[in-house]
Write a protein that holds these residues in place. Structure first.
Motif, PDB file in Angstrom:
ATOM      1  N   LYS A 183       1.251   7.326  -5.774  1.00 55.21           N
ATOM      2  CA  LYS A 183       0.859   5.979  -6.180  1.00 55.21           C
ATOM      3  C   LYS A 183      -0.483   5.651  -5.535  1.00 55.21           C
ATOM      4  O   LYS A 183      -0.618   5.670  -4.316  1.00 55.21           O
ATOM      5  CB  LYS A 183       1.905   4.957  -5.729  1.00 55.21           C
ATOM      6  N   ALA A 184      -1.473   5.381  -6.362  1.00 55.96           N
ATOM      7  CA  ALA A 184      -2.779   5.001  -5.829  1.00 55.96           C
ATOM      8  C   ALA A 184      -2.696   3.605  -5.218  1.00 55.96           C
ATOM      9  O   ALA A 184      -1.869   2.784  -5.633  1.00 55.96           O
ATOM     10  CB  ALA A 184      -3.831   5.041  -6.934  1.00 55.96           C
ATOM     11  N   PRO A 185      -3.539   3.292  -4.237  1.00 53.92           N
ATOM     12  CA  PRO A 185      -3.534   1.957  -3.634  1.00 53.92           C
ATOM     13  C   PRO A 185      -3.747   0.859  -4.689  1.00 53.92           C
ATOM     14  O   PRO A 185      -4.585   0.993  -5.580  1.00 53.92           O
ATOM     15  CB  PRO A 185      -4.706   2.009  -2.644  1.00 53.92           C
ATOM     16  N   ALA A 186      -2.972  -0.208  -4.579  1.00 57.49           N
ATOM     17  CA  ALA A 186      -3.067  -1.305  -5.539  1.00 57.49           C
ATOM     18  C   ALA A 186      -4.373  -2.079  -5.354  1.00 57.49           C
ATOM     19  O   ALA A 186      -4.887  -2.194  -4.242  1.00 57.49           O
ATOM     20  CB  ALA A 186      -1.877  -2.248  -5.371  1.00 57.49           C
ATOM     21  N   VAL A 187      -4.892  -2.599  -6.454  1.00 59.71           N
ATOM     22  CA  VAL A 187      -6.111  -3.413  -6.410  1.00 59.71           C
ATOM     23  C   VAL A 187      -5.695  -4.868  -6.244  1.00 59.71           C
ATOM     24  O   VAL A 187      -4.899  -5.385  -7.039  1.00 59.71           O
ATOM     25  CB  VAL A 187      -6.938  -3.243  -7.698  1.00 59.71           C
ATOM     26  N   PRO A 188      -6.193  -5.565  -5.216  1.00 57.83           N
ATOM     27  CA  PRO A 188      -5.789  -6.958  -4.996  1.00 57.83           C
ATOM     28  C   PRO A 188      -6.250  -7.879  -6.127  1.00 57.83           C
ATOM     29  O   PRO A 188      -7.252  -7.612  -6.790  1.00 57.83           O
ATOM     30  CB  PRO A 188      -6.476  -7.318  -3.666  1.00 57.83           C
ATOM     31  N   ASP A 202       0.621  -3.196  -1.534  1.00 52.85           N
ATOM     32  CA  ASP A 202       0.636  -1.771  -1.191  1.00 52.85           C
ATOM     33  C   ASP A 202      -0.738  -1.165  -1.469  1.00 52.85           C
ATOM     34  O   ASP A 202      -0.975  -0.543  -2.500  1.00 52.85           O
ATOM     35  CB  ASP A 202       1.714  -1.059  -2.016  1.00 52.85           C
ATOM     36  N   THR A 203      -1.652  -1.348  -0.530  1.00 51.70           N
ATOM     37  CA  THR A 203      -3.016  -0.856  -0.702  1.00 51.70           C
ATOM     38  C   THR A 203      -3.587  -0.444   0.648  1.00 51.70           C
ATOM     39  O   THR A 203      -2.930  -0.593   1.682  1.00 51.70           O
ATOM     40  CB  THR A 203      -3.899  -1.933  -1.368  1.00 51.70           C
ATOM     41  N   THR A 207      -9.753   0.211  -0.529  1.00 53.56           N
ATOM     42  CA  THR A 207      -9.573  -0.392  -1.847  1.00 53.56           C
ATOM     43  C   THR A 207      -9.750  -1.904  -1.779  1.00 53.56           C
ATOM     44  O   THR A 207     -10.382  -2.511  -2.657  1.00 53.56           O
ATOM     45  CB  THR A 207      -8.177  -0.048  -2.402  1.00 53.56           C
ATOM     46  N   TYR A 208      -9.197  -2.504  -0.744  1.00 56.91           N
ATOM     47  CA  TYR A 208      -9.320  -3.951  -0.586  1.00 56.91           C
ATOM     48  C   TYR A 208     -10.778  -4.353  -0.366  1.00 56.91           C
ATOM     49  O   TYR A 208     -11.280  -5.297  -0.990  1.00 56.91           O
ATOM     50  CB  TYR A 208      -8.458  -4.422   0.589  1.00 56.91           C
ATOM     51  N   TYR A 209     -11.465  -3.624   0.503  1.00 58.46           N
ATOM     52  CA  TYR A 209     -12.883  -3.896   0.806  1.00 58.46           C
ATOM     53  C   TYR A 209     -13.732  -3.788  -0.463  1.00 58.46           C
ATOM     54  O   TYR A 209     -14.596  -4.630  -0.728  1.00 58.46           O
ATOM     55  CB  TYR A 209     -13.367  -2.897   1.852  1.00 58.46           C
ATOM     56  N   LYS A 210     -13.462  -2.765  -1.269  1.00 56.11           N
ATOM     57  CA  LYS A 210     -14.203  -2.566  -2.505  1.00 56.11           C
ATOM     58  C   LYS A 210     -13.990  -3.727  -3.465  1.00 56.11           C
ATOM     59  O   LYS A 210     -14.934  -4.189  -4.131  1.00 56.11           O
ATOM     60  CB  LYS A 210     -13.772  -1.247  -3.156  1.00 56.11           C
ATOM     61  N   ALA A 211     -12.750  -4.226  -3.535  1.00 54.43           N
ATOM     62  CA  ALA A 211     -12.450  -5.362  -4.419  1.00 54.43           C
ATOM     63  C   ALA A 211     -13.189  -6.623  -3.955  1.00 54.43           C
ATOM     64  O   ALA A 211     -13.682  -7.406  -4.775  1.00 54.43           O
ATOM     65  CB  ALA A 211     -10.945  -5.608  -4.455  1.00 54.43           C
ATOM     66  N   LYS A 230      -3.290  -1.689   8.136  1.00 58.08           N
ATOM     67  CA  LYS A 230      -3.286  -0.442   8.907  1.00 58.08           C
ATOM     68  C   LYS A 230      -2.003   0.368   8.712  1.00 58.08           C
ATOM     69  O   LYS A 230      -2.006   1.592   8.797  1.00 58.08           O
ATOM     70  CB  LYS A 230      -3.485  -0.743  10.393  1.00 58.08           C
ATOM     71  N   GLY A 231      -0.916  -0.323   8.483  1.00 58.67           N
ATOM     72  CA  GLY A 231       0.356   0.385   8.329  1.00 58.67           C
ATOM     73  C   GLY A 231       0.574   0.994   6.963  1.00 58.67           C
ATOM     74  O   GLY A 231       1.574   1.683   6.735  1.00 58.67           O
TER      75      GLY A 231
END
Length: 325
Positions: A183-188, A202-203, A207-211, A230-231
Motif C-alpha cells: 500500500k503506497a502512502p496515502a495522500v492527505p 496512513d502516510t 508524501t505529506y510534505y509533498k502535498a 514517524k511511526g
C-alpha cells in the motif's frame, strides 16, 4: 522427491488443498490482488538491482495485463501500476544510500539441493548480497502491514534459503527479510480553506510534505505532522542469522512432509483440514465446499479455474504476499 517450502507448507496446511494445487494443478483465473501486486513488485525490484530501468516492468505489465482487463476489473483492483510506481520510488528513497555499500552477488537464483533423506529442496532466492557483515540471502516480502518484531522472527523458513545457498557454495551469514508494504502512502486531503488536513492517516512525511508544497502551503506550519508520522513504516529489513539447530529441524520437517505426501498420494487419499480461515486463505474453497456437499464441481472449475502456468491477467503465479498485520 522434489519439493519447495511453499509446497510442504501447503501440504501441512491441508492435504486437499495440496491435491488441487500440485496434482490437479489448478489456479484461479482471476488472480488475487495481493499476488498481482507482489509479482509486479518482485519484477521491478529484480530490474532495479540489475541496474535496469524498473519502470519498464510497469509498462510491460500495463501492455500485457492491465490494458487487457475490463474497466470493472481495474476498478476492483485499484490503481496497481500507479501504486507500484509510488512504492518503488519510496523504496529507492529509503534504501539507495544504504545499498550503495552493498554488492549484489546473485539475483533470481534457482537452486535444487539434496537433503539428508534423499529428497530435493527447490528454492528461488531473490538476491544474495554482500555488505560489511558478509553475505546474506535477501528475501523480498511484500505485505499489507509490516509485522511486529516477534512475528518477524517466526518467519524462519527463509533459513532454508540460507542453507541451500551454503550447500551451493555461498557462505551466507543468514537471511535478510526485506519487507515492503503493498500500500503506497496515502495522500492527505486538501481542505476547503486551502490547507492540508492534519488527520493522522496512513502516510509518511515525504508524501505529506509533498502535498503541502503542492498546495502552496509552508511546510513549517505543519512541523508537528513530521513527528506524528514517524511511526508509519512502509519498509523494514530484519536479519536472521543461520542457526544450525533450526536448519536441522526445518530440513527434517521438510523430508517428513514429503514422505507423508508420497504416502497419501499413493493412497489417493487427501483429507481436508477445515478451519474458519478456509474462506480467505484457500483459493480452492469453492471446489472443496462443493465436493464436501456432494456437488459436482466441474462447472465451478470451468468458470473460475485454469491449469497452473497458464498466463492470464497476472504475469505469473507467485505466492508473494503475506499478511501478518
Amino acid at each position: 522427491m522434489k519439493g519447495s517450502y511453499t509446497k510442504t507448507s501447503t501440504i501441512r496446511r491441508c492435504l486437499r488443498k495440496a491435491k488441487y494445487a500440485y496434482i490437479d494443478e489448478l489456479q484461479k483465473v482471476r488472480r488475487a490482488e495481493a499476488i498481482i501486486k507482489g509479482s509486479l513488485l518482485h519484477s521491478c525490484l529484480d530490474a532495479y538491482y540489475k541496474g535496469k530501468d524498473w519502470t519498464l516492468e510497469v509498462h510491460k505489465f500495463i501492455d500485457q495485463s492491465w490494458g487487457k482487463m475490463f474497466d470493472e476489473e481495474r476498478a476492483q483492483y485499484g490503481d496497481i501500476p500507479g501504486e507500484t510506481i509510488r512504492i518503488m520510488q519510496g523504496y529507492i528513497r529509503a534504501y539507495q544510500p544504504l545499498d550503495a555499500n552493498t554488492k549484489t552477488i546473485a539475483s533470481e537464483l534457482q537452486l535444487i539441493v539434496p537433503t539428508p533423506a534423499g529428497n530435493e529442496l527447490e528454492v528461488r532466492i531473490d538476491q544474495i548480497v554482500e555488505d560489511e557483515a558478509g553475505l546474506w540471502v535477501r528475501d523480498h516480502k511484500s505485505c499489507k502491514t509490516i509485522p511486529e518484531e516477534n512475528i518477524r522472527h517466526t518467519d524462519i523458513q527463509t533459513m532454508l534459503y540460507g542453507w541451500a545457498a551454503r550447500q551451493s557454495g555461498y557462505e551466507v551469514m543468514g537471511t535478510m527479510l526485506n519487507y515492503i508494504r503493498t500500500k503506497a502512502p496515502a495522500v492527505p486531503a486538501l481542505l476547503k480553506g486551502g490547507g492540508i488536513s492534519r488527520a493522522l492517516i496512513d502516510t509518511d512525511w515525504h508524501t505529506y510534505y509533498k502535498a503541502v508544497k503542492n498546495a502552496g502551503q509552508d511546510p513549517a506550519d505543519y512541523e508537528e505532522m513530521q513527528e506524528k508520522l514517524k511511526g508509519k513504516v512502509f519498509f523494514k529489513r530484519s536479519r536472521l542469522p543461520l542457526n544450525r539447530h533450526t536448519v536441522k529441524n526445518l530440513i527434517s520437517d521438510f523430508d517428513t512432509t514429503l514422505s507423508l505426501w508420497e504416502y497419501m498420494s499413493n493412497k489417493h487419499h487427501f483429507p481436508r483440514t477445515l478451519t474458519r480461515d478456509c474462506t480467505w486463505d484457500c483459493e480452492y474453497a469453492p471446489i472443496c465446499f462443493a465436493e464436501l456437499q456432494g456437488t459436482n464441481p466441474e462447472t465451478i472449475i470451468e468458470e473460475q479455474y485454469q491449469k497452473r502456468g497458464v498466463k492470464n491477467n497476472d504475469e505469473e503465479y507467485l505466492q508473494t504476499e503475506i499478511d501478518l498485520g
